[in-house]
Design a protein around this motif. Structure first.
Motif, PDB file in Angstrom:
ATOM      1  N   THR A   4       1.885 -10.680   1.406  1.00 41.27           N
ATOM      2  CA  THR A   4       1.318  -9.363   1.612  1.00 41.27           C
ATOM      3  C   THR A   4       2.330  -8.322   1.148  1.00 41.27           C
ATOM      4  O   THR A   4       3.508  -8.405   1.488  1.00 41.27           O
ATOM      5  CB  THR A   4       1.010  -9.130   3.103  1.00 41.27           C
ATOM      6  N   ILE A   5       1.846  -7.357   0.391  1.00 40.74           N
ATOM      7  CA  ILE A   5       2.728  -6.292  -0.076  1.00 40.74           C
ATOM      8  C   ILE A   5       2.537  -5.095   0.850  1.00 40.74           C
ATOM      9  O   ILE A   5       1.621  -4.308   0.693  1.00 40.74           O
ATOM     10  CB  ILE A   5       2.428  -5.915  -1.545  1.00 40.74           C
ATOM     11  N   ASP A   6       3.399  -5.011   1.853  1.00 40.14           N
ATOM     12  CA  ASP A   6       3.307  -3.939   2.841  1.00 40.14           C
ATOM     13  C   ASP A   6       3.781  -2.602   2.297  1.00 40.14           C
ATOM     14  O   ASP A   6       3.428  -1.557   2.842  1.00 40.14           O
ATOM     15  CB  ASP A   6       4.112  -4.289   4.091  1.00 40.14           C
ATOM     16  N   ILE A   7       4.560  -2.628   1.248  1.00 37.51           N
ATOM     17  CA  ILE A   7       5.126  -1.401   0.707  1.00 37.51           C
ATOM     18  C   ILE A   7       4.034  -0.468   0.186  1.00 37.51           C
ATOM     19  O   ILE A   7       4.226   0.733   0.084  1.00 37.51           O
ATOM     20  CB  ILE A   7       6.173  -1.699  -0.385  1.00 37.51           C
ATOM     21  N   LEU A   8       2.856  -0.997  -0.106  1.00 36.87           N
ATOM     22  CA  LEU A   8       1.767  -0.182  -0.649  1.00 36.87           C
ATOM     23  C   LEU A   8       0.936   0.500   0.429  1.00 36.87           C
ATOM     24  O   LEU A   8       0.183   1.425   0.124  1.00 36.87           O
ATOM     25  CB  LEU A   8       0.847  -1.044  -1.525  1.00 36.87           C
ATOM     26  N   ASP A   9       1.047   0.054   1.667  1.00 37.90           N
ATOM     27  CA  ASP A   9       0.208   0.600   2.730  1.00 37.90           C
ATOM     28  C   ASP A   9       0.370   2.111   2.886  1.00 37.90           C
ATOM     29  O   ASP A   9      -0.615   2.853   2.918  1.00 37.90           O
ATOM     30  CB  ASP A   9       0.497  -0.086   4.067  1.00 37.90           C
ATOM     31  N   ALA A  41       1.612  -3.374  -9.965  1.00 34.59           N
ATOM     32  CA  ALA A  41       2.391  -3.487 -11.200  1.00 34.59           C
ATOM     33  C   ALA A  41       3.647  -2.625 -11.124  1.00 34.59           C
ATOM     34  O   ALA A  41       4.713  -3.029 -11.610  1.00 34.59           O
ATOM     35  CB  ALA A  41       1.539  -3.080 -12.402  1.00 34.59           C
ATOM     36  N   GLU A  42       3.532  -1.454 -10.516  1.00 35.44           N
ATOM     37  CA  GLU A  42       4.705  -0.586 -10.347  1.00 35.44           C
ATOM     38  C   GLU A  42       5.755  -1.271  -9.474  1.00 35.44           C
ATOM     39  O   GLU A  42       6.943  -1.234  -9.778  1.00 35.44           O
ATOM     40  CB  GLU A  42       4.288   0.747  -9.708  1.00 35.44           C
ATOM     41  N   VAL A  43       5.310  -1.907  -8.391  1.00 34.38           N
ATOM     42  CA  VAL A  43       6.238  -2.616  -7.500  1.00 34.38           C
ATOM     43  C   VAL A  43       6.854  -3.791  -8.242  1.00 34.38           C
ATOM     44  O   VAL A  43       8.062  -4.037  -8.143  1.00 34.38           O
ATOM     45  CB  VAL A  43       5.515  -3.076  -6.211  1.00 34.38           C
ATOM     46  N   ALA A  44       6.047  -4.516  -9.011  1.00 30.75           N
ATOM     47  CA  ALA A  44       6.567  -5.654  -9.776  1.00 30.75           C
ATOM     48  C   ALA A  44       7.611  -5.206 -10.796  1.00 30.75           C
ATOM     49  O   ALA A  44       8.538  -5.959 -11.116  1.00 30.75           O
ATOM     50  CB  ALA A  44       5.422  -6.374 -10.479  1.00 30.75           C
ATOM     51  N   SER A  49      10.187   3.051  -3.978  1.00 30.64           N
ATOM     52  CA  SER A  49      10.129   4.317  -3.259  1.00 30.64           C
ATOM     53  C   SER A  49       8.678   4.665  -2.929  1.00 30.64           C
ATOM     54  O   SER A  49       7.832   4.771  -3.822  1.00 30.64           O
ATOM     55  CB  SER A  49      10.733   5.436  -4.113  1.00 30.64           C
ATOM     56  N   GLU A  50       8.390   4.837  -1.632  1.00 27.65           N
ATOM     57  CA  GLU A  50       7.039   5.189  -1.217  1.00 27.65           C
ATOM     58  C   GLU A  50       6.609   6.533  -1.802  1.00 27.65           C
ATOM     59  O   GLU A  50       5.454   6.702  -2.199  1.00 27.65           O
ATOM     60  CB  GLU A  50       6.933   5.228   0.304  1.00 27.65           C
ATOM     61  N   THR A  51       7.524   7.465  -1.895  1.00 26.30           N
ATOM     62  CA  THR A  51       7.207   8.787  -2.446  1.00 26.30           C
ATOM     63  C   THR A  51       6.841   8.680  -3.917  1.00 26.30           C
ATOM     64  O   THR A  51       5.850   9.266  -4.365  1.00 26.30           O
ATOM     65  CB  THR A  51       8.398   9.743  -2.253  1.00 26.30           C
TER      66      THR A  51
END
Length: 68
Positions: A4-9, A41-44, A49-51
């Motif tokens: 699960t990619i929690d960083i996107l929440d 794709a950005e995270v990959a 950075s959430e911002t």
């Protein structure tokens, strides 16, 4: 194995709230699968950075909304 990619929440929540404020919640719901793919794709590519994810997501949606 699933992950699960929690960083996107948080960025997706912020983008959703922004779209609701400007009355674009219907467009947001239609574009959500594309937005998730774009942000993944950005995270990959190394963005964490959430911002910045929120900003890039809003820019992506602006372009996507022009198609609708």
């Amino acid at each position: 194995m699933t992950a699960t990619i929690d960083i996107l929440d948080r960025p997706i929540l912020r983008i959703r709230e922004t779209c609701e404020m400007v009355g674009a919640d219907e467009k947001f719901n239609r574009a959500l699968p594309e937005l998730e793919t774009y942000l993944e794709a950005e995270v990959a590519a190394g963005e964490t950075s959430e911002t910045r994810l929120t900003y890039h997501g809003l820019c992506f949606l602006k372009q996507t909304f022009e198609k609708y």
